[in-house]
Design a protein around this motif. Structure first.
Motif, PDB file in Angstrom:
ATOM      1  N   THR A   1       0.840  -1.202   0.000  1.00  0.00           N
ATOM      2  CA  THR A   1       0.000   0.000   0.000  1.00  0.00           C
ATOM      3  C   THR A   1       0.874   1.250   0.000  1.00  0.00           C
ATOM      4  O   THR A   1       0.604   2.213  -0.724  1.00  0.00           O
ATOM      5  CB  THR A   1      -0.933  -0.002   1.233  1.00  0.00           C
TER       6      THR A   1
ATOM      7  N   ARG B   1       2.344   1.725  -3.465  1.00  0.00           N
ATOM      8  CA  ARG B   1       1.307   2.223  -4.374  1.00  0.00           C
ATOM      9  C   ARG B   1       1.089   3.712  -4.152  1.00  0.00           C
ATOM     10  O   ARG B   1       0.969   4.492  -5.109  1.00  0.00           O
ATOM     11  CB  ARG B   1       0.017   1.443  -4.183  1.00  0.00           C
ATOM     12  N   ASN B   2       1.059   4.137  -2.909  1.00  0.00           N
ATOM     13  CA  ASN B   2       0.877   5.556  -2.597  1.00  0.00           C
ATOM     14  C   ASN B   2       2.052   6.392  -3.102  1.00  0.00           C
ATOM     15  O   ASN B   2       1.855   7.514  -3.601  1.00  0.00           O
ATOM     16  CB  ASN B   2       0.691   5.762  -1.096  1.00  0.00           C
ATOM     17  N   GLN B   3       3.276   5.867  -2.994  1.00  0.00           N
ATOM     18  CA  GLN B   3       4.441   6.602  -3.494  1.00  0.00           C
ATOM     19  C   GLN B   3       4.357   6.762  -5.008  1.00  0.00           C
ATOM     20  O   GLN B   3       4.640   7.829  -5.550  1.00  0.00           O
ATOM     21  CB  GLN B   3       5.749   5.898  -3.097  1.00  0.00           C
ATOM     22  N   ARG B   4       3.952   5.701  -5.701  1.00  0.00           N
ATOM     23  CA  ARG B   4       3.803   5.785  -7.162  1.00  0.00           C
ATOM     24  C   ARG B   4       2.743   6.810  -7.538  1.00  0.00           C
ATOM     25  O   ARG B   4       2.941   7.624  -8.444  1.00  0.00           O
ATOM     26  CB  ARG B   4       3.427   4.413  -7.732  1.00  0.00           C
ATOM     27  N   THR B   5       1.622   6.762  -6.845  1.00  0.00           N
ATOM     28  CA  THR B   5       0.529   7.699  -7.119  1.00  0.00           C
ATOM     29  C   THR B   5       0.981   9.130  -6.873  1.00  0.00           C
ATOM     30  O   THR B   5       0.730  10.024  -7.699  1.00  0.00           O
ATOM     31  CB  THR B   5      -0.698   7.366  -6.240  1.00  0.00           C
ATOM     32  N   ASN B   6       1.650   9.367  -5.754  1.00  0.00           N
ATOM     33  CA  ASN B   6       2.126  10.713  -5.436  1.00  0.00           C
ATOM     34  C   ASN B   6       3.167  11.198  -6.437  1.00  0.00           C
ATOM     35  O   ASN B   6       3.177  12.367  -6.813  1.00  0.00           O
ATOM     36  CB  ASN B   6       2.706  10.757  -4.020  1.00  0.00           C
ATOM     37  N   CYS B   7       4.027  10.300  -6.889  1.00  0.00           N
ATOM     38  CA  CYS B   7       5.035  10.669  -7.875  1.00  0.00           C
ATOM     39  C   CYS B   7       4.381  11.063  -9.197  1.00  0.00           C
ATOM     40  O   CYS B   7       4.732  12.084  -9.792  1.00  0.00           O
ATOM     41  CB  CYS B   7       6.014   9.520  -8.084  1.00  0.00           C
ATOM     42  N   GLN B   8       3.418  10.261  -9.637  1.00  0.00           N
ATOM     43  CA  GLN B   8       2.721  10.570 -10.890  1.00  0.00           C
ATOM     44  C   GLN B   8       1.966  11.884 -10.813  1.00  0.00           C
ATOM     45  O   GLN B   8       1.841  12.588 -11.802  1.00  0.00           O
ATOM     46  CB  GLN B   8       1.766   9.443 -11.261  1.00  0.00           C
ATOM     47  N   ALA B   9       1.493  12.233  -9.629  1.00  0.00           N
ATOM     48  CA  ALA B   9       0.750  13.483  -9.442  1.00  0.00           C
ATOM     49  C   ALA B   9       1.688  14.662  -9.201  1.00  0.00           C
ATOM     50  O   ALA B   9       1.227  15.796  -9.046  1.00  0.00           O
ATOM     51  CB  ALA B   9      -0.216  13.338  -8.269  1.00  0.00           C
TER      52      ALA B   9
ATOM     53  N   TRP C   1       8.397   2.037 -11.161  1.00  0.00           N
ATOM     54  CA  TRP C   1       7.377   3.087 -11.165  1.00  0.00           C
ATOM     55  C   TRP C   1       6.167   2.696 -11.989  1.00  0.00           C
ATOM     56  O   TRP C   1       5.060   3.111 -11.706  1.00  0.00           O
ATOM     57  CB  TRP C   1       7.969   4.404 -11.670  1.00  0.00           C
ATOM     58  N   SER C   2       6.380   1.950 -13.039  1.00  0.00           N
ATOM     59  CA  SER C   2       5.268   1.515 -13.893  1.00  0.00           C
ATOM     60  C   SER C   2       5.457   0.037 -14.206  1.00  0.00           C
ATOM     61  O   SER C   2       6.431  -0.337 -14.871  1.00  0.00           O
ATOM     62  CB  SER C   2       5.242   2.329 -15.186  1.00  0.00           C
TER      63      SER C   2
END
Length: 148
Positions: free
Chosen positions: A15, A18-26, A44-45
């Motif tokens: 989790t 996943r949050n780090q990836r989401t924050n990075c993409q944003a 990352w992807s």
């Protein structure tokens, strides 16, 4: 295993990642944190990572065989390179039929599916023949492709 199930030592690592990836993409992850995660080898992807793995296997298979037209059952170093190529060609063919890939025209669909005028296998063989004759991109091998 779903990311929520990655809980080593009771910490919800999946989790958190996943949050780090989401924050990075944003664009909400500080650059120094991105650097630290990259040092750890964070993927990352997953889609990009899977594509890169397939590309490495495809390059090695092509280097060994002199072409990249593997049978569907072809495997290179444990990677199902034939299935990978088949799936990419199918996706490109479907995208070409729709006229888009992710909302834009598919610039490389023909390179994956072959020339419609001459057929995929024959097209690939003509590209190889063009390369053998000194044309690095094989452009002289299939004149009908150059007009499309």
């Amino acid at each position: 295993m779903p990311p929520g199930d990655w809980v080593p030592g009771g910490f919800p690592l999946g989790t958190w990642l996943r949050n780090q990836r989401t924050n990075c993409q944003a664009g909400m992850l500080a650059p120094e944190r991105v650097r630290e995660l990259r040092k750890l080898g964070v993927v990352w992807s997953h889609q990009d990572h899977a594509f890169e793995e397939g590309l490495v296997a495809a390059r090695n298979w092509a280097a060994e065989h002199g072409h990249f037209l593997p049978p569907a059952a072809a495997v290179w170093d444990g990677y199902p390179v034939g299935t990978w190529a088949k799936n990419l060609r199918t996706a490109a063919r479907l995208a070409d039929a729709r006229g888009t890939v992710g909302g834009r025209a598919p610039p490389t669909a023909r390179s994956w599916t072959g020339c419609r005028r001459s057929g995929g296998t024959r097209w690939m063989r003509s590209i190889r023949a063009g390369r053998r004759s000194g044309m690095p991109d094989g452009s002289a091998a299939c004149a009908s492709c150059r007009t499309a």
